[in-house]
Design an enzyme around this catalytic site. Structure first.
Site: not given
Ligand code: S3P
Length: 426
Positions: A21, A26, A121, A314, A341, A387
């Site tokens: 994901k 990205r 958030r 996660d 989260k 999750r």
């Molecule tokens: C993610 C970074 C994490 C993760 C999220 C996906 C990402 O969050 O918990 O599920 O794709 O950059 P944080 O960067 O805020 O810790």
């Protein structure tokens, strides 16, 4: 929507997990900032990644999907246009934070919002440094919550020390830094996932590192690439945990991403006594991957300290589930980020596992679980968090009686077809 699970027969077979994901988001965003045709396959067709694609469409970026093959015709950041309305990031903080970084460099106004969970958030962590770079950004609650209104352009590089170890914050700054005058230097945050850095380097960004804890990005034009996206280790983790906990199981998972900033769950499993064998380790498009083989094991409790959390952020709810089946105490500390989260994951997993008979106590930044206990089926809640829903399904596979999980539809955020995949392995 409700889903019902009962104790599983051994899980056996070979499975390909959904594409990563984080890397899918990205690929779409960096492809949209690059010049030329980016092809990303397989692209994760989940609700979160579709939120990213629909925001990019509103910004005038041209893309197409042929099954799970994404094609983006990037025209560089200057090809982005002001959207006709609000951008909706849905449930996805990755979409909101990374796009906010990119939009901070665009000389027009954007408003980005999301669902009830996303609007709760914290965004101050990106708003503060992006404003320091010169973007005008406002939000609710003293500019700390969505919706965010961003008027970008005219950025200047800054030096920023990361306060939280967050890949999303780091990535937002990198995407703004790509469009800024001068150097943008990011200090700290080195243990969070580094997919953005790896993809930027593939696409020709001017990104340099000084030691493990400092990097500098300068303005550059990104070049489009073909990208092969590995399986998502965070999705694989649910199947791995199920195979470890249900006696007699044996699963083969092929092409799973093994980036060290993501693979912390595998080393904790190892400390708990489970054996996960990695075969055919290889690196494609700057991302390591391999095939995993896993079977049932007797587990022992483990202590997981804060420094290990970013590489398994996660997967922490799953550690609570596994702690119920492990002999002794499983203690997680330094995981306070879980409280902000998609749900408060510490509270959610503790409350719901307790309904199934777990001996679990919440702490401010983690939990303590005592095991082994015999879990029993119960009526539990996903808290609208994919999750949490899947972690509870894994708990249900080793519980006595039926477990009904309400709010199940949220699994489509990251792992559409999870219930079917589990079913087909039994
Ligand atoms: C993610 C970074 C994490 C993760 C999220 C996906 C990402 O969050 O918990 O599920 O794709 O950059 P944080 O960067 O805020 O810790």
């Amino acid at each position: 929507m409700e889903a019902t699970f009962a104790a599983a027969r051994p899980l056996r077979g070979e499975v390909t997990v959904p594409p990563d994901k984080s890397i899918s988001h990205r690929a779409a965003i960096l492809g949209a900032l690059a010049e030329g045709r980016t092809v990303a396959k397989p692209f994760l067709l989940s609700e979160d990644c579709m939120s990213t694609l629909s925001c990019l469409h509103s910004l005038g970026v041209e893309w197409g999907l042929d099954a799970d093959r994404l094609t983006i015709d990037g025209k560089g950041p200057d090809g982005w246009r002001r959207a006709g309305g609000e951008l909706d990031a849905g449930n996805s903080a990755t979409t909101m934070r990374l796009l906010a970084g990119a939009l901070a460099g665009r000389p027009f106004t954007s408003v980005i919002t999301g669902d009830d969970s996303l609007r709760r958030r914290p965004m101050g962590r990106i708003v503060e440094p992006l404003r320091r770079m010169g973007a005008e950004i406002t939000g609710e609650e003293n500019n700390s919550k969505p919706p965010l209104t961003i008027h970008g352009g005219g950025l200047e590089g800054i030096e920023h020390r990361m306060e939280v170890d967050s890949a999303q914050v780091k990535s937002a700054l990198l995407l703004a830094g790509l469009q800024a005058e001068g150097e943008t230097r990011i200090l700290g945050g080195g243990s969070s996932r580094d997919h953005t850095e790896r993809m930027l380097l593939l696409m020709g960004a001017d990104l340099t590192f000084a030691g493990e804890d400092a990097m500098t990005v300068r303005r550059a034009t990104l070049q489009a690439r073909e990208l092969d996206i590995p399986g998502d280790i965070s999705s694989a983790a649910f199947l791995i945990a199920a195979a470890v906990m249900v006696p007699g199981s044996r699963l083969l998972l092929s092409g799973v991403g093994l980036n060290p900033t993501r693979a912390g769950f595998l080393s904790v499993l190892n400390s708990m006594g489970a054996l996960v064998t990695e075969n055919n380790y290889r690196e494609t498009d700057n991302e390591p991957r391999g095939d995993l083989e896993v079977g049932g094991a007797r587990l022992s409790g483990v202590e997981v300290e804060g420094w290990r959390i970013p590489a398994l952020i996660d997967e922490v709810p799953l550690l609570a589930v596994m702690g119920c089946r492990a002999r002794g105490e499983t203690v997680v500390r330094g995981a306070g980020e879980l409280r902000v989260k998609e749900s408060d994951r510490i509270a959610a997993i503790c409350v719901e596992l307790a309904k199934m008979g777990a001996d679990i106590a919440e702490t401010p930044d983690g939990f303590v679980v005592r095991g082994p206990v015999s879990l029993r089926g119960a009526h539990v809640e996903s808290h609208g968090d994919h999750r949490i829903a899947m972690a509870l399904a894994v708990a249900a596979l080793c519980a006595e009686g039926e477990t009904v999980i309400s709010g199940w539809e949220c699994v489509n955020i990251s792992f559409p077809g999870f219930a079917r995949t589990l079913h087909d392995l039994r």
